[in-house]
Motif scaffolding. Structure first.
Motif, PDB file in Angstrom:
ATOM      1  N   LEU A   1       0.811  -1.217   0.000  1.00 27.29           N
ATOM      2  CA  LEU A   1       0.000   0.000   0.000  1.00 27.29           C
ATOM      3  C   LEU A   1       0.846   1.268   0.000  1.00 27.29           C
ATOM      4  O   LEU A   1       0.309   2.373   0.030  1.00 27.29           O
ATOM      5  CB  LEU A   1      -0.916   0.016   1.223  1.00 27.29           C
ATOM      6  CG  LEU A   1      -1.857  -1.184   1.360  1.00 27.29           C
ATOM      7  CD1 LEU A   1      -2.640  -1.072   2.656  1.00 27.29           C
ATOM      8  CD2 LEU A   1      -2.801  -1.265   0.185  1.00 27.29           C
ATOM      9  N   ALA A   2       2.164   1.106  -0.023  1.00 28.71           N
ATOM     10  CA  ALA A   2       3.043   2.268   0.129  1.00 28.71           C
ATOM     11  C   ALA A   2       2.801   3.320  -0.955  1.00 28.71           C
ATOM     12  O   ALA A   2       2.863   4.517  -0.691  1.00 28.71           O
ATOM     13  CB  ALA A   2       4.504   1.819   0.101  1.00 28.71           C
ATOM     14  N   HIS A   3       2.463   2.858  -2.144  1.00 32.96           N
ATOM     15  CA  HIS A   3       2.315   3.790  -3.260  1.00 32.96           C
ATOM     16  C   HIS A   3       1.159   4.772  -3.060  1.00 32.96           C
ATOM     17  O   HIS A   3       1.104   5.813  -3.697  1.00 32.96           O
ATOM     18  CB  HIS A   3       2.093   3.010  -4.557  1.00 32.96           C
ATOM     19  CG  HIS A   3       0.813   2.238  -4.553  1.00 32.96           C
ATOM     20  ND1 HIS A   3      -0.350   2.723  -5.061  1.00 32.96           N
ATOM     21  CD2 HIS A   3       0.496   1.039  -4.035  1.00 32.96           C
ATOM     22  CE1 HIS A   3      -1.323   1.854  -4.873  1.00 32.96           C
ATOM     23  NE2 HIS A   3      -0.839   0.821  -4.260  1.00 32.96           N
ATOM     24  N   GLN A   4       0.209   4.458  -2.180  1.00 39.17           N
ATOM     25  CA  GLN A   4      -0.922   5.367  -2.020  1.00 39.17           C
ATOM     26  C   GLN A   4      -0.678   6.445  -0.958  1.00 39.17           C
ATOM     27  O   GLN A   4      -1.520   7.301  -0.721  1.00 39.17           O
ATOM     28  CB  GLN A   4      -2.203   4.593  -1.711  1.00 39.17           C
ATOM     29  CG  GLN A   4      -2.169   3.828  -0.420  1.00 39.17           C
ATOM     30  CD  GLN A   4      -3.383   2.926  -0.299  1.00 39.17           C
ATOM     31  OE1 GLN A   4      -3.905   2.441  -1.295  1.00 39.17           O
ATOM     32  NE2 GLN A   4      -3.857   2.710   0.911  1.00 39.17           N
ATOM     33  N   ARG A   5       0.511   6.399  -0.337  1.00 39.16           N
ATOM     34  CA  ARG A   5       0.790   7.368   0.720  1.00 39.16           C
ATOM     35  C   ARG A   5       0.756   8.829   0.237  1.00 39.16           C
ATOM     36  O   ARG A   5       0.163   9.678   0.913  1.00 39.16           O
ATOM     37  CB  ARG A   5       2.125   7.039   1.386  1.00 39.16           C
ATOM     38  CG  ARG A   5       2.401   7.926   2.562  1.00 39.16           C
ATOM     39  CD  ARG A   5       3.101   7.255   3.702  1.00 39.16           C
ATOM     40  NE  ARG A   5       3.295   8.277   4.728  1.00 39.16           N
ATOM     41  CZ  ARG A   5       2.934   8.150   5.977  1.00 39.16           C
ATOM     42  NH1 ARG A   5       2.382   7.026   6.374  1.00 39.16           N
ATOM     43  NH2 ARG A   5       3.115   9.111   6.837  1.00 39.16           N
TER      44      ARG A   5
END
Lengths: 251, 330
Positions: free
Chosen positions: A122-126
């Protein structure tokens, strides 16, 4: 009248013979801010719960984007782009502000039944989450547990969470209920900003907010539509004044 | 602080690995049984602590794991590894059935439904011809693991059980920290809001039921291999109560708190055995004092104390620095 993005036809809900909503027909135009107002017990919240599918209508139909959703499940209509908020601010209290928004963002990936995957997925949605928190003025509270936010901030967080889904229609249930005056102004401005390019249906008690924001107003009384029109029309209508004074007199 | 944590963990790991060589200090079979309860409690807590669902029927999964594994290994002549797998999958399938029916209600009603279904399962094992009723399913051969490791040796068995439990706990930890786990927490915190965000909550609940049941079944399966016995009390409602007790003692808002609870309960029943019937009374008193003194459980309380300490150490200086850094980045 052109068919709007969200339509209700002869919507009715009875609870053991009591008609809370009785034959309400609504046509919400795309891109507008539409308010449902009325005295206590007029059926606003029931109507709202019917539109968001949290209640099953007794009869009548609901059409969203040309699709009949009368018997759809509430999570299904949310995935179609019709997302509601709650009267009592609905945040995930034990989770941080960041996690709250992140939960809405991860919905976009599909149904996320992947219990074997690391949270790094989910890191890309930070960055998007930070942008959203920035837009509602919560950047300084990222790691705060949502339960510890003051009430007005909770509403802002709820709005950011709803926005994270990028819904076409937002259903807001009394977004300024129970707020201090300075917060009311802030949330009203926020709604105005986020409503650009979207459709908003809101139940609201604060007539100041309604007059400022809403393009179209439907006044309910005893489960039925009393008047519909813009603020000018509605505020001059004698039946509305009477209903409000009558309703107010009992409180 | 971090160094201390790692040292404690390393010493603990070495101690656990050394257990089978010092049977005079601690009885390895007892440690293996405790391992099974650790996995059982942590799997149970996927539902209670992480999704907010109280199941009062987890003995059905634990017992089914034991009986199905016993049946496959003893009567069908399956290798032990396949037997364990069968026990786990059978329990998971049972979990889907329990879950699909129970989640139509919530709170105490959900607990009652799971209890009722677990009682049905209990009576099945009481009556079914292969289970040996009150005597239990006895003389289950331990066999070999993956055709290589002879499990008749307690030492080999110990390391195999250790490995499987570690893998099971890793699955629990991974689940809790996965995107799926985040949705479970959302359901626990505010279910209608999770629905309004578009999550099909029922399916999440059934899946977590299956995961929890499967891992509970695996724990029961291993217990059957260790003791070469699947007994009725594995499926008895007392077992469902015990696992709740372990979880609450350890702390349900932590991932591994229930493990501490499992160790405590298991150790009390083992070492207080000479006191006979008084064990129940003693466990009851310990439970009462734990609930009164630290409601967040032993590990929950410990975590709070440690966190408070680290906060004192780190908050003073680096926190504002971090803030500035993130500002300059943005």
């Amino acid at each position: 009248m052109a068919p709007g993005i969200l339509q209700a036809k002869a919507l009715t809900k009875s609870f053991k013979g009591f008609y809370a909503v009785d034959g309400v027909t609504l046509n919400v135009e795309e891109g507008s801010i539409h308010a449902l107002i009325g005295a206590n017990g007029a059926g606003k919240t029931t109507c709202f719960n019917l539109l968001s599918k949290f209640l099953e209508p007794t009869s009548g139909s609901i059409v969203f984007k040309g699709k009949d959703i009368t018997r759809s499940k509430p999570d299904r209509v949310a995935r179609l782009g019709l997302v509601r908020s709650f009267q009592i601010s609905a945040v995930f209290g034990g989770l941080s502000v960041m996690e709250n928004v992140s939960l809405a963002l991860q919905r976009g990936r599909g149904e996320s039944f992947d219990f074997w995957r690391s949270p790094r997925a989910l890191a890309h949605q930070r960055p998007r989450a930070e942008e959203l928190l920035e837009s509602v003025g919560l950047s300084a509270y990222k790691e705060t547990p949502a339960a510890e936010l003051p009430y007005g901030r909770k509403r802002a967080l709820e709005l950011a969470t709803t926005l994270a889904l990028d819904p076409e229609v937002m259903l807001l249930d009394e977004p300024t209920a129970g707020m201090a005056t300075e917060d009311v102004g802030r949330i009203a401005r926020l709604i105005q900003t986020v409503a650009k390019g979207r459709t908003v249906v809101m139940v609201e008690h604060n007539l100041g907010v309604v007059s400022e924001l809403c393009d179209r107003i439907t006044v309910l009384a005893r489960g039925q539509i009393l008047v519909e029109g813009d603020y000018e029309t509605v505020s001059r209508d004698e039946r509305v004044i009477e209903s409000y004074i009558g309703g107010g007199g009992h409180e | 602080m971090r160094l201390l944590t790692w040292t404690v963990l390393a010493v603990g790991l070495i101690a656990l690995l050394a257990v089978p060589f010092f049977p005079q200090v601690v009885y390895p079979i007892f440690v293996m049984k405790t391992f099974c309860f650790i996995l059982f409690a942590c799997a149970f807590n996927l539902l209670l602590g992480h999704t907010g669902i109280l199941s009062f029927g987890h003995a059905a999964f634990f017992g089914s794991g034991a009986y199905i594994t016993g049946y496959c290994v003893k009567y069908l002549g399956w290798p032990t590894d396949l037997g364990l797998l069968a026990g786990m999958l059978a329990a998971a399938a049972l979990g889907v059935i329990f879950g699909a029916l129970a989640i139509r209600r919530s709170g105490i009603y959900l607990a009652m439904i799971t209890l009722a279904m677990a009682q049905l399962v209990y009576f099945f094992y009481l009556q079914a011809p292969f289970t040996g009723a009150e005597d239990g399913l006895q003389q289950i051969p331990r066999g070999t693991f993956l055709g290589l490791l002879d499990l008749r040796s307690d030492i080999t068995l110990y390391y195999v059980v250790f490995g499987i439990v570690a893998a099971g706990l890793w699955v629990v930890w991974r689940t809790v920290n996965s995107p799926f786990g985040a949705v479970l927490r959302a359901i626990r915190e505010h279910e209608p809001r999770a629905v309004s965000l578009g999550y099909p909550v029922a399916r999440y609940k059934v899946l977590v039921f299956a995961l929890s049941a499967g891992l509970s079944g695996l724990a029961g399966s291993m217990k059957a291999i260790i003791f070469q016995l699947a007994a009725l009390n594995d499926a008895h409602w007392h077992m469902s109560g015990d696992v709740i007790l372990m979880t609450l003692l350890g702390g349900m808002n932590t991932v591994f708190g229930p493990a501490a609870g499992a160790v405590l309960v298991s150790a009390m029943t083992h070492y207080l055995d000479p006191f006979g019937a008084w064990v129940t009374v003693i466990i009851g008193l310990v439970f009462m004092s734990c609930v009164l003194l630290f409601r967040e459980g032993i590990v929950g309380k410990l975590g709070k104390i440690l966190k408070l300490n680290t906060n004192f150490q780190t908050d003073a200086a680096p926190a504002p620095g971090r803030l500035e850094k993130s500002k300059s980045e943005g």
